[in-house]
Structures are given as C-alpha cells and as structure tokens.
Design an enzyme around this catalytic site. Structure first.
Site, PDB file in Angstrom:
ATOM      1  N   SER A 244       0.858  -1.176   0.010  1.00 28.04           N
ATOM      2  CA  SER A 244      -0.026   0.022   0.092  1.00 28.04           C
ATOM      3  C   SER A 244       1.015   1.278   0.014  1.00 28.04           C
ATOM      4  O   SER A 244       2.104   1.179   0.331  1.00 28.04           O
ATOM      5  CB  SER A 244      -0.753  -0.010   1.094  1.00 28.04           C
ATOM      6  OG  SER A 244      -1.589   1.235   1.488  1.00 28.04           O
TER       7      SER A 244
ATOM      8  N   TYR B 152      -1.970  -0.650  10.447  1.00 34.52           N
ATOM      9  CA  TYR B 152      -1.777  -1.297   9.030  1.00 34.52           C
ATOM     10  C   TYR B 152      -0.962  -0.865   8.453  1.00 34.52           C
ATOM     11  O   TYR B 152      -0.326  -1.745   7.554  1.00 34.52           O
ATOM     12  CB  TYR B 152      -3.400  -0.512   8.627  1.00 34.52           C
ATOM     13  CG  TYR B 152      -3.650  -0.915   7.012  1.00 34.52           C
ATOM     14  CD1 TYR B 152      -4.188  -1.901   6.573  1.00 34.52           C
ATOM     15  CD2 TYR B 152      -3.322   0.127   6.211  1.00 34.52           C
ATOM     16  CE1 TYR B 152      -4.252  -2.282   5.322  1.00 34.52           C
ATOM     17  CE2 TYR B 152      -3.355  -0.046   4.608  1.00 34.52           C
ATOM     18  CZ  TYR B 152      -3.980  -1.388   4.376  1.00 34.52           C
ATOM     19  OH  TYR B 152      -4.185  -1.538   2.806  1.00 34.52           O
TER      20      TYR B 152
END
Length: 298
Positions: free
Chosen positions: A190, A203
């Site tokens: 990401s 995350y």
C-alpha cells in the site's frame, strides 16, 4: 465512466461521475452492499490470453482488488481459486460466476486466514481442485482506522498482523512446495507502507513489512525461477474503506489527495497484477509497482 484497459483516456477525467457517499458497513463489508458500486472491470476488462493455462490462488478474491484480479485472470485464460471470509459468500459467488462465464474453473474457499491450519489447508485444497498452482496472490487485508494508538487493543493489533503478515507467511510457505520455475508470487502492499497516515498505525506498519518481506524473499527465490513482486495501491474504492478502513466522514474526499484528484477503482489495479504474473515481466523481480494516482514514493 468505465472504459476498457486499452482505451486512450484522460486518467484525470476517468470516473468523473463517481462521487462516493459517507457509508459505513459492519464487519468486513461487502461489494454487494456498497451504495456507490466499485468498478471491478466486470463490464470492461478484455483478455488476450496472457495467462492461458495458468492456475492462481487469490486471497481476498471475493471483492475489491482481489475480485478485479480474479476476473482479469480468468479472462486472460487462468483457472482461479479465491479465499474469503464465510460472511462474504454473496460477493464470492458473484466472482465465481464471472470466472466461470469466462470459461475457466473457479474454486471458492471460505475460511479465516488468521488461522494457520486453515491457511495451509487453503493451499492444499486449491492445488487439488485446480490441478496445480503457479500464481499466488496474497491480497487479503485488515484495515481499521484509529485516531489514537491507545484505542488499538492488543487483540486488534494481533488480528491485523495475523491477517496481513502471518497469513502471507503461512500461505507462501505452503505454496512453495507446489510452485515450479516460472511461477510468481505477488503480494499487496500500500501507499501506507511509504506514506503512513496517523490513523492507520498498525495497518501501515504491516504494509511496510510486506514490502521488506517480499524484497528479501524475491532474492531468495529468484535463482529457483520463482519471481516475487508487490503491488502497492493508493486510495482504492473497495468495501474495506466503508468497513472502518477510513473515517466514514472522510470517504467522499479521500481520493482528492492524489495528483489525479480522485479515488482509484479496482479495475485500474488488475492490469498490474496481470503484468507481474505474465511472461512479459520475466526480468522484474523484487519490484513494488505503485498504482496510486501519482502519490510520490521513495
């Protein structure tokens, strides 16, 4: 405004009619329950046989990015197994029907990849039902925003790491017994691995770890003829975003931070996964391919 992947289009004007609302979904979230539907390429993706005869396992393949990749792979000629949580069955069956509509074998594998035994069984079942395995996509992820680190419980921190890191480790180890030279592993990182948001501490940490894990493993497996690469999405409109992945009130404007000024759609990710799985990327190893609307990365 959806177009196929070969169209000559101004990317800043694509999906100009897409204006997501501030929706919240309990649990993992479903594509089926999105008020503002994501584009998985189901109406537009055109295959050209680039993965003919290949056999792929995609975690989180029921919706969002994983669903778009499953559709693209099937239309490129691959048989596809998808793993997903049991509560996502409605989304999974839709993807299964699209894989089968492309004339390919679809294998639905519900279960929880945070369980090590299931993760190993997942690979064994996929291999049995597909008749082999040569593409592994570690895509399933857990993302929950918290404005303060004190709000993240030990159990939630553990669940995020088990979903995003441990499962990738377990599944990859199990798959290596079946991957032959020419096979590929593609992990999903990401933009958060490079430019972490303050409300996604746990995350973002896992996504940076995925990058590092993949680059180290790529060097280890390259001499065996197995390529490992990464796709790092930016803000992509998926059910995860509406299920606590981002603050609900920020959803309408989250994509505006990109130079393209908009959310990305899962259909825009699928070609990257196709490229990294195909022979066209034979000399691409340990690469992180950023698909993020132009957000700078190191």
């Amino acid at each position: 405004m959806a177009t196929d992947q070969y169209a000559f289009t101004n990317p800043a004007e694509m999906y100009s009619d897409f204006e997501p609302s501030a929706q919240y979904q309990e649990g993992a979230g479903l594509d089926a329950n999105l008020r503002d539907k994501a584009d998985l390429g189901e109406d537009t993706y055109r295959g050209t046989g680039r993965l003919e005869g290949r056999k792929a396992l995609i975690t989180g393949g029921d919706s969002g990015i994983g669903g778009a990749v499953a559709i693209a792979y099937a239309r490129e000629g691959a048989d596809v197994a998808i793993s997903y949580l049991p509560e996502e069955e409605e989304d999974a069956q839709r993807i299964v029907s699209l894989i089968e509509a492309a004339g390919r074998t679809a294998v639905a594998l519900p279960g929880d990849i945070t369980d090590a035994a299931f993760s190993r069984e997942l690979v064994a079942t996929a291999v049995e039902k597909l008749g082999g395995l040569d593409i592994l996509i570690n895509n399933a992820g857990k993302q929950q925003f918290h404005e303060d680190i004190l709000e993240i419980s030990d159990d939630e921190f553990d669940a995020t790491f088990k979903t995003n890191i441990y499962a990738m480790f377990w599944i990859t180890k199990a798959a290596l017994a079946h991957l032959k030279p020419g096979s590929t592993i593609i992990n999903t990182s990401s933009i958060q691995g490079y430019s972490p948001a303050p409300h996604l501490v746990d995350y973002a940490t896992t996504k940076a770890a995925i990058n590092t894990f993949s680059k180290a493993l790529a060097q280890q497996l390259a001499p065996k003829g197995i390529r490992v690469n990464v796709v790092a999405p930016g803000p992509i409109w998926t059910p995860l975003q509406t299920a606590g992945g981002q603050p609900t009130d920020q959803l309408p404007d989250a994509g505006s931070q990109t130079p393209l000024g908009r959310w990305g759609q899962p259909a825009e990710l699928a070609p990257a996964y196709v490229f990294l799985a195909s022979g066209e990327s034979s000399y691409v190893v340990g690469e992180t391919l950023n698909v993020n609307g132009g957000m700078p990365t190191p």
